[in-house]
Motif scaffolding. Structure first.
Motif, short mmCIF file in Angstrom:
data_model
loop_
_atom_site.label_atom_id
_atom_site.label_comp_id
_atom_site.label_asym_id
_atom_site.label_seq_id
_atom_site.Cartn_x
_atom_site.Cartn_y
_atom_site.Cartn_z
N TRP A 140 0.83 -1.20 0.00
CA TRP A 140 0.00 0.00 0.00
C TRP A 140 0.87 1.26 0.00
O TRP A 140 0.51 2.27 -0.62
N ALA A 141 2.01 1.20 0.67
CA ALA A 141 2.91 2.34 0.75
C ALA A 141 3.84 2.45 -0.46
O ALA A 141 4.78 3.24 -0.45
N GLY A 142 3.59 1.65 -1.48
CA GLY A 142 4.39 1.75 -2.69
C GLY A 142 5.67 0.97 -2.68
O GLY A 142 6.49 1.10 -3.60
N GLY A 143 5.87 0.16 -1.65
CA GLY A 143 7.10 -0.64 -1.58
C GLY A 143 8.27 0.15 -1.03
O GLY A 143 8.18 1.34 -0.71
N ILE A 144 9.41 -0.53 -0.92
CA ILE A 144 10.62 0.08 -0.36
C ILE A 144 11.25 1.03 -1.38
O ILE A 144 11.35 0.71 -2.56
N ALA A 145 11.69 2.19 -0.91
CA ALA A 145 12.37 3.15 -1.76
C ALA A 145 13.76 2.63 -2.12
O ALA A 145 14.26 1.68 -1.53
N ALA A 146 14.38 3.28 -3.12
CA ALA A 146 15.67 2.81 -3.63
C ALA A 146 16.75 2.77 -2.55
O ALA A 146 17.63 1.91 -2.59
N ASN A 147 16.69 3.68 -1.59
CA ASN A 147 17.69 3.72 -0.53
C ASN A 147 17.22 3.08 0.76
O ASN A 147 17.78 3.29 1.83
N GLY A 148 16.15 2.28 0.68
CA GLY A 148 15.61 1.63 1.86
C GLY A 148 16.17 0.24 2.07
O GLY A 148 16.70 -0.39 1.15
N SER A 149 16.04 -0.24 3.28
CA SER A 149 16.52 -1.56 3.65
C SER A 149 15.39 -2.57 3.58
O SER A 149 14.21 -2.22 3.73
N GLU A 150 15.72 -3.83 3.34
CA GLU A 150 14.74 -4.90 3.39
C GLU A 150 14.57 -5.43 4.81
O GLU A 150 13.86 -6.41 5.04
N ARG A 151 15.23 -4.79 5.75
CA ARG A 151 15.07 -5.12 7.17
C ARG A 151 13.94 -4.23 7.70
O ARG A 151 14.09 -3.02 7.83
N GLU A 167 12.06 -7.06 14.37
CA GLU A 167 12.60 -6.89 13.02
C GLU A 167 12.25 -8.09 12.16
O GLU A 167 12.24 -9.23 12.63
N TYR A 168 11.99 -7.82 10.87
CA TYR A 168 11.64 -8.87 9.92
C TYR A 168 12.47 -8.69 8.65
O TYR A 168 12.78 -7.56 8.25
N ASP A 169 12.79 -9.80 8.01
CA ASP A 169 13.48 -9.81 6.73
C ASP A 169 12.43 -9.94 5.63
O ASP A 169 11.71 -10.93 5.57
N LEU A 170 12.34 -8.94 4.76
CA LEU A 170 11.29 -8.94 3.75
C LEU A 170 11.39 -10.16 2.83
O LEU A 170 10.37 -10.75 2.46
N GLN A 171 12.60 -10.55 2.45
CA GLN A 171 12.74 -11.69 1.55
C GLN A 171 12.17 -12.96 2.19
O GLN A 171 11.53 -13.77 1.51
N GLN A 172 12.38 -13.14 3.47
CA GLN A 172 11.84 -14.31 4.14
C GLN A 172 10.32 -14.26 4.21
O GLN A 172 9.65 -15.29 4.06
N LEU A 173 9.76 -13.07 4.40
CA LEU A 173 8.31 -12.94 4.45
C LEU A 173 7.68 -13.23 3.10
O LEU A 173 6.58 -13.80 3.02
N SER A 208 35.52 -4.46 -8.82
CA SER A 208 34.95 -3.12 -8.68
C SER A 208 34.97 -2.69 -7.22
O SER A 208 33.96 -2.78 -6.51
N PRO A 209 36.13 -2.24 -6.73
CA PRO A 209 36.20 -1.76 -5.34
C PRO A 209 35.28 -0.54 -5.17
O PRO A 209 34.99 0.18 -6.12
N GLY A 210 34.83 -0.34 -3.94
CA GLY A 210 34.01 0.83 -3.68
C GLY A 210 33.01 0.60 -2.57
O GLY A 210 33.10 -0.38 -1.82
N MET A 211 32.05 1.52 -2.46
CA MET A 211 31.02 1.45 -1.43
C MET A 211 29.77 0.84 -2.04
O MET A 211 29.38 1.15 -3.17
N TYR A 212 29.09 -0.04 -1.26
CA TYR A 212 27.89 -0.72 -1.73
C TYR A 212 26.80 -0.66 -0.67
O TYR A 212 27.08 -0.58 0.52
N SER A 213 25.57 -0.71 -1.17
CA SER A 213 24.41 -0.65 -0.28
C SER A 213 24.17 -2.01 0.37
O SER A 213 24.16 -3.04 -0.31
N LEU A 214 23.97 -2.00 1.67
CA LEU A 214 23.64 -3.23 2.42
C LEU A 214 22.14 -3.19 2.69
O LEU A 214 21.69 -2.93 3.80
N ASP A 215 21.35 -3.47 1.64
CA ASP A 215 19.90 -3.34 1.76
C ASP A 215 19.21 -4.66 2.06
O ASP A 215 17.98 -4.72 2.11
#
Length: 274
Positions: A140-151, A167-173, A208-215
């Motif tokens: 209903w809320a349009g899902g998780i935004a691009a910078n949001g976590s699945e936690r 806390e819940y893991d979206l993938q598990q749900l 590809s070294p660098g910073m990555y999102s832990l979503d």
């Protein structure tokens, strides 16, 4: 590049899953009043079979009362079936009607509300029109935004007044076939919060070294894949994790492929000596 493709696929896959959940939400709104618990502010329609003059449309007061024709104010807060039975019983007890058949329908839902906050595409307050699960509310809320976590974080007031945090893991749900879990049903007053996605860093012999999102939850093997994997010169058995501790110090750990990656971790892949 690999991680960019993953992000695109994640958005597409979650979008499909959320669309399915949203369809369930929409399907529920038409016929869920039987299990809905009436509360203050709800608008209802009361009708009696064969007695059209007793039909009434009214609103539940702050103390859970409504005005019923020929009976006056009655406390009907609770389930719709129990409320209908209460009205029918009062008609019979007062010798107004025999074998009264009462139908009670919620016409406007206003009493059961949950808040959806944080990194979702459309944060706000959702009025519960029937049993609504956590994933359906997220849809209903349009899902998780691009910078949001699945936690996902659910805040709920316990009977003793304490705030409970779960806390819940979206993938598990969403992945019920692989790992069946009990459905998380929302209640009046709940707050669903989606935090910012965490960050981890890759350095050394990765493509590809660098910073990555832990979503989402990742282990070391998956984190290295986000950076294109180790180079030909890498020693996969020599991966270091540098992790900041609560006091500010940095701890160096020898990482195993299945070790969990935490927010702020720096993964360094050493070069092979041979």
């Amino acid at each position: 590049m690999v991680f960019q493709y993953y992000r695109q696929f994640r958005s597409w896959a979650l979008g499909i899953a959320m669309l399915g959940a949203l369809t369930q939400v929409q399907a529920q709104t038409g016929g869920s009043s039987a299990s809905y618990r009436i509360g203050a502010g709800d608008e209802i329609r009361i009708s009696v079979y064969g007695q059209p003059e007793l039909t009434a449309e009214t609103q539940v007061s702050a103390d859970g009362m409504v005005m019923v024709p020929l009976l006056g104010n009655l406390p009907i807060a609770g389930s719709t079936s129990a409320a209908a039975a209460l009205v029918a019983g009062r008609y019979e007890q007062g010798n107004v009607l025999k074998n009264a058949q009462v139908n009670l329908l919620v016409t406007k839902y206003r009493s059961q509300v949950v808040a959806i906050l944080g990194k979702v595409n459309s944060p706000g307050k959702l009025v519960l029109e029937g049993p609504t699960s956590l994933t359906q509310a997220l849809a209903w809320a349009g899902g998780i935004a691009a910078n949001g976590s699945e936690r996902l974080v659910l805040m709920r007031t316990a009977p003793d007044g304490r705030q409970e945090r779960t806390e819940y893991d979206l993938q598990q749900l969403l992945n019920q076939e692989a790992e069946p879990l009990p459905t998380v049903w929302l209640r009046n007053g709940d707050t669903l919060y989606v935090p910012n996605a965490g960050r981890f860093y890759l350095n050394g012999e990765v493509h590809s070294p660098g910073m990555y999102s832990l979503d989402r939850p990742l282990n070391v093997r998956q984190a290295l894949s986000a950076g294109g994997g180790p180079t030909a010169r890498a020693s996969e058995s020599s991966v270091k994790v540098f992790r900041q501790q609560a006091g500010g110090s940095v701890q160096e750990l020898r990482a195993k492929p299945d070790d969990r990656v935490l927010d702020g971790d720096v993964l360094v892949v050493k070069e092979s000596l041979f």
